[in-house]
Design a protein around this motif. Sequence first.
Motif, mmCIF file in Angstrom:
data_model
loop_
_atom_site.group_PDB
_atom_site.id
_atom_site.type_symbol
_atom_site.label_atom_id
_atom_site.label_comp_id
_atom_site.label_asym_id
_atom_site.label_seq_id
_atom_site.Cartn_x
_atom_site.Cartn_y
_atom_site.Cartn_z
ATOM 1 N N VAL A 1 0.830 -1.204 0.000
ATOM 2 C CA VAL A 1 0.000 0.000 0.000
ATOM 3 C C VAL A 1 0.868 1.260 0.000
ATOM 4 O O VAL A 1 0.585 2.218 -0.729
ATOM 5 N N ALA A 2 1.925 1.280 0.786
ATOM 6 C CA ALA A 2 2.813 2.446 0.830
ATOM 7 C C ALA A 2 3.466 2.683 -0.527
ATOM 8 O O ALA A 2 3.620 3.832 -0.963
ATOM 9 N N THR A 3 3.841 1.616 -1.207
ATOM 10 C CA THR A 3 4.453 1.741 -2.529
ATOM 11 C C THR A 3 3.449 2.265 -3.544
ATOM 12 O O THR A 3 3.729 3.201 -4.298
ATOM 13 N N VAL A 4 2.261 1.685 -3.580
ATOM 14 C CA VAL A 4 1.234 2.112 -4.540
ATOM 15 C C VAL A 4 0.815 3.556 -4.267
ATOM 16 O O VAL A 4 0.549 4.313 -5.200
ATOM 17 N N ALA A 5 0.804 3.960 -3.018
ATOM 18 C CA ALA A 5 0.410 5.330 -2.676
ATOM 19 C C ALA A 5 1.355 6.360 -3.291
ATOM 20 O O ALA A 5 0.950 7.499 -3.537
ATOM 21 N N ARG A 6 2.590 5.969 -3.567
ATOM 22 C CA ARG A 6 3.561 6.898 -4.146
ATOM 23 C C ARG A 6 3.529 6.926 -5.671
ATOM 24 O O ARG A 6 4.232 7.723 -6.282
ATOM 25 N N TYR A 7 2.724 6.084 -6.288
ATOM 26 C CA TYR A 7 2.654 6.052 -7.754
ATOM 27 C C TYR A 7 2.138 7.378 -8.299
ATOM 28 O O TYR A 7 1.291 8.021 -7.685
ATOM 29 N N THR A 8 2.623 7.750 -9.459
ATOM 30 C CA THR A 8 2.109 8.941 -10.144
ATOM 31 C C THR A 8 1.123 8.556 -11.235
ATOM 32 O O THR A 8 0.369 9.398 -11.710
ATOM 33 N N LYS A 9 1.136 7.274 -11.622
ATOM 34 C CA LYS A 9 0.188 6.748 -12.606
ATOM 35 C C LYS A 9 -0.662 5.682 -11.931
ATOM 36 O O LYS A 9 -0.245 5.098 -10.929
ATOM 37 N N PRO A 10 -1.839 5.407 -12.471
ATOM 38 C CA PRO A 10 -2.693 4.378 -11.854
ATOM 39 C C PRO A 10 -1.995 3.023 -11.786
ATOM 40 O O PRO A 10 -1.196 2.676 -12.666
ATOM 41 N N SER B 1 -1.602 -1.173 -11.786
ATOM 42 C CA SER B 1 -2.038 -2.195 -12.740
ATOM 43 C C SER B 1 -3.356 -2.814 -12.277
ATOM 44 O O SER B 1 -3.783 -2.639 -11.127
ATOM 45 N N ALA B 2 -3.965 -3.580 -13.168
ATOM 46 C CA ALA B 2 -5.213 -4.272 -12.826
ATOM 47 C C ALA B 2 -5.005 -5.220 -11.651
ATOM 48 O O ALA B 2 -5.853 -5.319 -10.760
ATOM 49 N N LYS B 3 -3.865 -5.905 -11.627
ATOM 50 C CA LYS B 3 -3.570 -6.822 -10.527
ATOM 51 C C LYS B 3 -3.426 -6.071 -9.203
ATOM 52 O O LYS B 3 -3.929 -6.506 -8.167
ATOM 53 N N GLN B 4 -2.754 -4.931 -9.233
ATOM 54 C CA GLN B 4 -2.590 -4.130 -8.018
ATOM 55 C C GLN B 4 -3.932 -3.571 -7.552
ATOM 56 O O GLN B 4 -4.215 -3.538 -6.350
ATOM 57 N N LEU B 5 -4.774 -3.142 -8.490
ATOM 58 C CA LEU B 5 -6.114 -2.658 -8.123
ATOM 59 C C LEU B 5 -6.925 -3.780 -7.485
ATOM 60 O O LEU B 5 -7.672 -3.545 -6.534
ATOM 61 N N ILE C 1 -5.804 -6.198 -5.676
ATOM 62 C CA ILE C 1 -5.333 -6.341 -4.291
ATOM 63 C C ILE C 1 -5.931 -5.247 -3.409
ATOM 64 O O ILE C 1 -6.385 -5.517 -2.294
ATOM 65 N N LEU C 2 -5.955 -4.011 -3.905
ATOM 66 C CA LEU C 2 -6.572 -2.922 -3.129
ATOM 67 C C LEU C 2 -8.043 -3.207 -2.867
ATOM 68 O O LEU C 2 -8.542 -2.997 -1.759
ATOM 69 N N HIS C 3 -8.772 -3.684 -3.889
ATOM 70 C CA HIS C 3 -10.186 -4.048 -3.722
ATOM 71 C C HIS C 3 -10.326 -5.111 -2.639
ATOM 72 O O HIS C 3 -11.220 -5.045 -1.798
ATOM 73 N N ARG C 4 -9.454 -6.112 -2.677
ATOM 74 C CA ARG C 4 -9.511 -7.195 -1.699
ATOM 75 C C ARG C 4 -9.275 -6.677 -0.277
ATOM 76 O O ARG C 4 -9.957 -7.089 0.668
ATOM 77 N N LEU C 5 -8.349 -5.765 -0.124
ATOM 78 C CA LEU C 5 -8.075 -5.201 1.203
ATOM 79 C C LEU C 5 -9.269 -4.406 1.727
ATOM 80 O O LEU C 5 -9.617 -4.501 2.910
ATOM 81 N N VAL C 6 -9.875 -3.610 0.846
ATOM 82 C CA VAL C 6 -11.056 -2.838 1.267
ATOM 83 C C VAL C 6 -12.203 -3.774 1.621
ATOM 84 O O VAL C 6 -12.902 -3.569 2.621
ATOM 85 N N ALA C 7 -12.409 -4.825 0.826
ATOM 86 C CA ALA C 7 -13.461 -5.784 1.119
ATOM 87 C C ALA C 7 -13.221 -6.448 2.474
ATOM 88 O O ALA C 7 -14.165 -6.687 3.236
ATOM 89 N N ARG C 8 -11.963 -6.752 2.776
ATOM 90 C CA ARG C 8 -11.631 -7.352 4.071
ATOM 91 C C ARG C 8 -12.040 -6.434 5.212
ATOM 92 O O ARG C 8 -12.571 -6.865 6.230
ATOM 93 N N CYS C 9 -11.815 -5.156 5.046
ATOM 94 C CA CYS C 9 -12.193 -4.187 6.076
ATOM 95 C C CYS C 9 -13.705 -4.158 6.251
ATOM 96 O O CYS C 9 -14.212 -4.119 7.354
ATOM 97 N N ARG C 10 -14.422 -4.178 5.139
ATOM 98 C CA ARG C 10 -15.886 -4.177 5.203
ATOM 99 C C ARG C 10 -16.396 -5.415 5.908
ATOM 100 O O ARG C 10 -17.319 -5.343 6.726
ATOM 101 N N ASN C 11 -15.824 -6.558 5.586
ATOM 102 C CA ASN C 11 -16.264 -7.807 6.215
ATOM 103 C C ASN C 11 -15.976 -7.798 7.715
ATOM 104 O O ASN C 11 -16.770 -8.309 8.497
ATOM 105 N N ALA C 12 -14.870 -7.227 8.106
ATOM 106 C CA ALA C 12 -14.524 -7.158 9.526
ATOM 107 C C ALA C 12 -15.471 -6.235 10.283
ATOM 108 O O ALA C 12 -15.768 -6.461 11.441
ATOM 109 N N ALA C 13 -15.939 -5.186 9.607
ATOM 110 C CA ALA C 13 -16.824 -4.219 10.258
ATOM 111 C C ALA C 13 -18.261 -4.719 10.329
ATOM 112 O O ALA C 13 -19.051 -4.220 11.124
#
Length: 72
Positions: free
Chosen positions: A42-51, A53-57, A59-71
């Motif tokens: 996440v720290a690495t992707v946060a420093r990107y200047t361009k969007p 990749s689909a694979k990285q997105l 992973i971000l979706h999966r992390l957000v979904a994990r947070c939703r499921n935990a809540a």
Amino acid sequence: MVPPTRQRLADPPSEELTDWRWACHFWLERYWLLTRWELNFVATVARYTKPPSAKQLHILHRLVARCRNAAA
């Protein structure tokens, strides 16, 4: 070292995550919930200047979904 106190971002508004920078900051504010690998990712992707990749997105979706499921 204790991070500065500031208002946290709310949970993502919808299932479709279009603002990848928002997702990165959302997770960086909740760093203690991430594994070491996830935090570095996440720290690495946060420093990107361009969007990320689909694979990285995916992973971000999966992390957000994990947070939703935990809540739920």
